[in-house]
Design a protein around this motif. Structure first.
Motif, PDB file in Angstrom:
ATOM      1  N   CYS A  79       0.707  -1.485  -0.144  1.00  0.00           N
ATOM      2  CA  CYS A  79      -0.018   0.245  -0.091  1.00  0.00           C
ATOM      3  C   CYS A  79       1.117   0.820  -0.288  1.00  0.00           C
ATOM      4  N   GLU A  80       0.949   2.052  -1.369  1.00  0.00           N
ATOM      5  CA  GLU A  80       1.369   3.381  -0.865  1.00  0.00           C
ATOM      6  C   GLU A  80       1.366   4.109  -0.218  1.00  0.00           C
ATOM      7  N   ARG A  81       1.749   4.693   0.300  1.00  0.00           N
ATOM      8  CA  ARG A  81       1.283   6.083   2.038  1.00  0.00           C
ATOM      9  C   ARG A  81       0.895   6.669   0.902  1.00  0.00           C
ATOM     10  N   TYR A  82       0.056   6.982   2.008  1.00  0.00           N
ATOM     11  CA  TYR A  82      -0.857   7.636   1.926  1.00  0.00           C
ATOM     12  C   TYR A  82      -2.631   8.015   1.201  1.00  0.00           C
ATOM     13  N   ALA A  83      -1.942   6.370   0.117  1.00  0.00           N
ATOM     14  CA  ALA A  83      -2.925   6.473  -1.355  1.00  0.00           C
ATOM     15  C   ALA A  83      -4.402   6.748  -0.492  1.00  0.00           C
ATOM     16  N   ALA A  84      -4.251   5.413   0.524  1.00  0.00           N
ATOM     17  CA  ALA A  84      -5.828   5.704   0.812  1.00  0.00           C
ATOM     18  C   ALA A  84      -6.836   6.770   1.573  1.00  0.00           C
ATOM     19  N   GLU A  85      -5.790   7.565   2.335  1.00  0.00           N
ATOM     20  CA  GLU A  85      -6.145   9.164   2.600  1.00  0.00           C
ATOM     21  C   GLU A  85      -6.887  10.214   1.499  1.00  0.00           C
ATOM     22  N   ALA A  86      -6.020   9.573   0.301  1.00  0.00           N
ATOM     23  CA  ALA A  86      -5.760  10.091  -0.721  1.00  0.00           C
ATOM     24  C   ALA A  86      -7.162  10.044  -1.253  1.00  0.00           C
ATOM     25  N   LEU A  87      -7.168   8.964  -1.326  1.00  0.00           N
ATOM     26  CA  LEU A  87      -8.493   9.044  -1.754  1.00  0.00           C
ATOM     27  C   LEU A  87     -10.209   8.800  -1.037  1.00  0.00           C
TER      28      LEU A  87
END
Length: 204
Positions: free
Chosen positions: A152-160
């Motif tokens: 999981c690339e860092r910050y991906a979930a938060e960016a989505l």
């Protein structure tokens, strides 16, 4: 008086603003830089010229602090200067995040390319965060593609989440209360990984 005004500004005391504005255009350059950073703490747009000048300081710590402050101010007058320092390997990871805070759709291609191809982990991760801040929905498929069961690339979930495309299953979800993360989903730490897994589960 100068030292007192700068100290007050850094402490968040708005009474120092008039004097700080004067100091931000005075010599020597070191005084302008300090006044500009203090004004930025107070969210004063008059800080921008001094902060832009600070980007060319020989002190890397001052440069990074100025980049952070310019991003927080979000003044598009700083975009050109941030782009000028963007190629610097020591500054790019911070500059890319500040550019996302400008919310300028013309920066989409630069941020997307950085997110996918930058050789440094920090710049790539911050570019993904910046795409979330940018608010351009074209970024959603790109960001989602960085979430895998094995990484999981860092910050991906938060960016989505910032783009509003994760779905109700994740709204307000606190990863610290999550069930056990599937084996192998271990790239970036519990918070990011669990959110990424939940995203995959919601879309599977």
């Amino acid at each position: 008086r100068a030292a007192a005004a700068i100290a007050l500004g850094r402490a968040g005391d708005s009474s120092a603003v008039p004097l700080l504005r004067d100091l931000a255009v005075m010599d020597p350059p070191s005084l302008r830089r300090r006044a500009g950073l203090a004004l930025a703490r107070l969210a004063e747009p008059d800080a921008v010229p001094a902060l832009v000048e600070t980007l060319w300081s020989r002190d890397e710590g001052e440069q990074l602090e100025a980049i952070r402050a310019l991003g927080q101010l979000g003044d598009d007058g700083a975009t050109e200067a941030l782009l000028a320092v963007f190629p610097d390997d020591h500054l790019r990871y911070r500059a890319v995040l500040a550019l996302g805070q400008m919310r300028d759709p013309r920066l989409f291609d630069l941020l997307a390319t950085t997110a996918l191809r930058d050789p440094t982990d920090d710049a790539r991760a911050n570019a993904i965060a910046a795409l979330g801040l940018l608010g351009d929905l074209r970024a959603a498929p790109l960001i989602a593609s960085t979430i895998r069961v094995s990484r999981c690339e860092r910050y991906a979930a938060e960016a989505l989440g910032a783009l509003g495309v994760v779905g109700p299953e994740l709204d307000g979800f606190d990863a610290r209360m999550a069930a056990v993360v599937p084996e192998g989903f271990d790239a970036c730490g519990p918070h990011e990984d669990t959110l990424g897994w939940r995203y995959l589960g919601a879309r599977s």
